[in-house]
Write a protein that holds these residues in place. Sequence first.
Motif, short mmCIF file in Angstrom:
data_model
loop_
_atom_site.label_atom_id
_atom_site.label_comp_id
_atom_site.label_asym_id
_atom_site.label_seq_id
_atom_site.Cartn_x
_atom_site.Cartn_y
_atom_site.Cartn_z
N GLY A 48 -5.66 12.58 1.14
CA GLY A 48 -6.67 11.58 1.44
C GLY A 48 -7.78 11.56 0.40
N GLU A 49 -8.23 12.74 -0.01
CA GLU A 49 -9.29 12.81 -1.03
C GLU A 49 -8.81 12.22 -2.35
N SER A 50 -7.57 12.53 -2.73
CA SER A 50 -7.02 12.01 -3.97
C SER A 50 -6.88 10.49 -3.91
N CYS A 51 -6.47 9.97 -2.75
CA CYS A 51 -6.34 8.52 -2.59
C CYS A 51 -7.70 7.83 -2.72
N ARG A 52 -8.72 8.43 -2.15
CA ARG A 52 -10.06 7.81 -2.25
C ARG A 52 -10.54 7.78 -3.69
N ARG A 53 -10.22 8.84 -4.45
CA ARG A 53 -10.57 8.82 -5.88
C ARG A 53 -9.76 7.76 -6.61
N GLY A 54 -8.47 7.65 -6.27
CA GLY A 54 -7.63 6.66 -6.92
C GLY A 54 -8.09 5.25 -6.63
N ARG A 55 -8.49 5.00 -5.40
CA ARG A 55 -9.00 3.67 -5.05
C ARG A 55 -10.24 3.34 -5.87
N ALA A 56 -11.12 4.32 -6.04
CA ALA A 56 -12.33 4.10 -6.83
C ALA A 56 -12.01 3.80 -8.29
N LEU A 57 -10.87 4.30 -8.78
CA LEU A 57 -10.47 4.05 -10.17
C LEU A 57 -9.74 2.73 -10.35
N GLY A 58 -9.40 2.04 -9.26
CA GLY A 58 -8.75 0.75 -9.37
C GLY A 58 -7.30 0.70 -8.96
N ILE B 197 -2.32 7.40 3.38
CA ILE B 197 -2.46 6.44 2.28
C ILE B 197 -3.02 5.12 2.79
N GLU B 198 -2.49 4.65 3.91
CA GLU B 198 -2.96 3.39 4.46
C GLU B 198 -4.45 3.45 4.82
N ARG B 199 -4.87 4.53 5.47
CA ARG B 199 -6.28 4.64 5.86
C ARG B 199 -7.19 4.64 4.65
N PRO C 299 -4.75 -4.59 9.55
CA PRO C 299 -5.98 -4.76 10.31
C PRO C 299 -6.95 -3.61 10.05
N PRO C 300 -8.25 -3.91 9.84
CA PRO C 300 -9.22 -2.87 9.55
C PRO C 300 -9.43 -1.94 10.73
N LEU D 238 0.81 -1.22 0.00
CA LEU D 238 0.00 0.00 0.00
C LEU D 238 0.85 1.27 0.00
N THR D 239 2.04 1.21 0.54
CA THR D 239 2.85 2.42 0.67
C THR D 239 4.25 2.19 0.09
#
Length: 296
Positions: free
Chosen positions: A214-224, A239-241, A294-295, A21-22
């Motif tokens: 954080g906002e950019s990471c959430r968009r990136g996660r949504a893109l795959g 990034i981890e969160r 861990p979640p 992840l990092t």
Amino acid sequence: MPAPNGGPDAVGAGQDEGLALTWLYAPGDRPEVVAKALRSGADVVLVDLEDAVPPGRKEYARAATAELLAEPAHGRVPVHVRVNALDGPLAGPDLAALAGLPGLGGLRLPKVGTPADVVRVARAVRAAGADAPPLYPLLESALGVENAFAIAGADPAVRGIALGEADLRADLGLTGEEALTWPRVRTVVAARAAGLAPPAQSVHPDVRDLVGLGESCRRGRALGFLGRAAIHPRQLPVIERAYRPSAQEVAAAREVLAASATSPGALALPDGRFVDPAVVAVAHRTLLLAARRPPD
């Protein structure tokens, strides 16, 4: 049919670094910073011989990095090295100094524009009598993005691709996050089509802007995307969160796998969610990530 490049046939299957992840950059001419990066908690440390190193310190950075990697990792955080520009005079000496070192986890290849760039590097390393280490081409131009799939499959040693967004912005005159959506999606699709792990996002250049990160990471996660490169340790927790599965996602994945184990094939859960092999594959990856992270 097996995926090319030894990559996963199902989402999330693959090597351990495929779930990293990092990825933390550290300048190769500052061994004390590299040492701190190795203790930072990052999944992979990226020692940079290129942009982060002034011209007068290139040889020292190369020698210091070769010294670091002269011994096997022995459980240490994996270390990748970003070499200098492939079309310049420094890449050859970089490759010659690093090829075959037991502590080298991978090579980051900057500004790759065509598959031939990757093939040239792999051949140079093998000609030096060493197996080609895992290669990670960086797509930093319009040409590189256009050739993303061909680059991803250029050599069996390729284990991942990623965007270099600062150079890509300059090449295309892009401004704002939304302008990067298309090249980001193209990179994700190319990696998957070539059987590679999902790419990590490019660095967020403002180390103080943790909210924007954080906002950019959430968009990136949504893109795959899966995970992100960083240039400062303070970016790692953000990034981890953003990328690790939440407790709710883990619970949902377990429910999917439990249902699929008793009823093979497509089915509907009591809450109306539809489950098929693709959903099961995503659930498997979620639990693989949760086992490492861990979640909340």
